[in-house]
Design a protein around this motif. Sequence first.
Motif, PDB file in Angstrom:
ATOM      1  N   LEU A  37       0.714  -1.224   0.042  1.00 38.08           N
ATOM      2  CA  LEU A  37      -0.046  -0.039  -0.028  1.00 38.08           C
ATOM      3  C   LEU A  37       0.860   1.259  -0.109  1.00 38.08           C
ATOM      4  O   LEU A  37       1.714   1.300   0.817  1.00 38.08           O
ATOM      5  CB  LEU A  37      -0.944   0.020   1.243  1.00 38.08           C
ATOM      6  N   TYR A  38       0.700   2.088  -0.983  1.00 36.59           N
ATOM      7  CA  TYR A  38       1.834   3.285  -1.329  1.00 36.59           C
ATOM      8  C   TYR A  38       0.895   4.548  -1.469  1.00 36.59           C
ATOM      9  O   TYR A  38      -0.150   4.492  -1.797  1.00 36.59           O
ATOM     10  CB  TYR A  38       2.474   2.971  -2.597  1.00 36.59           C
ATOM     11  N   VAL A  39       1.809   5.609  -1.296  1.00 36.63           N
ATOM     12  CA  VAL A  39       1.157   6.770  -1.937  1.00 36.63           C
ATOM     13  C   VAL A  39       1.975   6.817  -3.278  1.00 36.63           C
ATOM     14  O   VAL A  39       3.311   6.885  -3.067  1.00 36.63           O
ATOM     15  CB  VAL A  39       1.716   8.063  -1.126  1.00 36.63           C
ATOM     16  N   ASP A  40       1.612   7.151  -4.491  1.00 30.90           N
ATOM     17  CA  ASP A  40       2.358   7.233  -5.723  1.00 30.90           C
ATOM     18  C   ASP A  40       2.688   8.439  -6.000  1.00 30.90           C
ATOM     19  O   ASP A  40       2.751   9.515  -5.034  1.00 30.90           O
ATOM     20  CB  ASP A  40       1.427   6.480  -6.786  1.00 30.90           C
ATOM     21  N   SER A  41       3.583   8.646  -7.115  1.00 33.57           N
ATOM     22  CA  SER A  41       4.353   9.999  -7.033  1.00 33.57           C
ATOM     23  C   SER A  41       3.480  10.938  -7.396  1.00 33.57           C
ATOM     24  O   SER A  41       4.006  12.076  -7.418  1.00 33.57           O
ATOM     25  CB  SER A  41       5.390   9.733  -8.209  1.00 33.57           C
ATOM     26  N   GLY A  42       2.086  10.821  -7.676  1.00 34.80           N
ATOM     27  CA  GLY A  42       1.280  11.894  -7.932  1.00 34.80           C
ATOM     28  C   GLY A  42       0.413  12.229  -6.676  1.00 34.80           C
ATOM     29  O   GLY A  42      -0.692  13.096  -6.727  1.00 34.80           O
ATOM     30  N   GLY A  43       0.461  11.710  -5.694  1.00 34.39           N
ATOM     31  CA  GLY A  43      -0.036  11.706  -4.259  1.00 34.39           C
ATOM     32  C   GLY A  43      -1.451  10.812  -4.145  1.00 34.39           C
ATOM     33  O   GLY A  43      -2.170  11.014  -3.204  1.00 34.39           O
ATOM     34  N   LEU A  44      -1.620   9.978  -5.038  1.00 28.58           N
ATOM     35  CA  LEU A  44      -2.569   8.982  -5.099  1.00 28.58           C
ATOM     36  C   LEU A  44      -2.164   7.674  -4.284  1.00 28.58           C
ATOM     37  O   LEU A  44      -1.321   7.174  -4.252  1.00 28.58           O
ATOM     38  CB  LEU A  44      -3.080   8.624  -6.438  1.00 28.58           C
ATOM     39  N   LEU A  45      -3.419   7.467  -3.347  1.00 25.18           N
ATOM     40  CA  LEU A  45      -3.435   6.115  -2.669  1.00 25.18           C
ATOM     41  C   LEU A  45      -3.157   4.756  -3.854  1.00 25.18           C
ATOM     42  O   LEU A  45      -4.044   4.984  -4.581  1.00 25.18           O
ATOM     43  CB  LEU A  45      -4.639   5.799  -1.613  1.00 25.18           C
ATOM     44  N   ALA A  46      -2.357   3.882  -3.604  1.00 18.12           N
ATOM     45  CA  ALA A  46      -2.261   2.785  -4.585  1.00 18.12           C
ATOM     46  C   ALA A  46      -1.797   1.702  -3.915  1.00 18.12           C
ATOM     47  O   ALA A  46      -1.419   1.456  -2.849  1.00 18.12           O
ATOM     48  CB  ALA A  46      -1.112   3.215  -5.347  1.00 18.12           C
ATOM     49  N   LEU A  47      -2.183   0.551  -4.532  1.00 15.03           N
ATOM     50  CA  LEU A  47      -1.875  -0.921  -3.976  1.00 15.03           C
ATOM     51  C   LEU A  47      -1.077  -1.638  -5.240  1.00 15.03           C
ATOM     52  O   LEU A  47      -1.693  -1.430  -6.438  1.00 15.03           O
ATOM     53  CB  LEU A  47      -3.386  -1.615  -3.730  1.00 15.03           C
TER      54      LEU A  47
END
Length: 183
Positions: A37-47
């Motif tokens: 579970l990440y914050v991507d480079s654009g500031g979006l929550l990502a899995l």
Amino acid sequence: MPFSFTLYAWVYPTTIGKGVQGILTKGVCDGEGGLGLYVDSGGLLALSINGGSGRTERFRLSVPLSEGCWHAVAGTYDAHRREVCLHQEPVRSHPGDVAASHERFRSNIRALPPTKNGLLFAGAWCRESTGPARVSKFFNGKIDRPSIFSQALSEAEIISLARGASPLSFSPSAVAAWDGSKG
């Protein structure tokens, strides 16, 4: 063997858009298998789910997290339905607040291979080239109440966690739960 999971935490991001940042990760981010579970480079929550042999799928919400605001965040994977759900809810939500988001996605990964690298909070195991995996992609901000479940929790269950339900109330699927307020 297919297995389902939920990764859940409270996050307070402080540098949105400054690169990929790991919240809860297991295994290597690319190549051999793992999830995160990440914050991507654009500031979006990502899995991110890596089924091994270079088969990585990444899913992200369309609404960015807000800097300087607590959010309840979750990523789920239902192995039987092959469905991924991402959920974020800011503490400061109000009618019409677009920062709250819940989206479903279809996954092509059927099973996750075992991983050699351990569970990480606030970072990720990554291999930059041919060398060994190293910890990088550090989370900038605060993480509280990270929890891991052995099933894909429903949207209602995730909302109940965001409203204060104890992760342990979801036993036996609560695999791990930490509460930073307990000292």
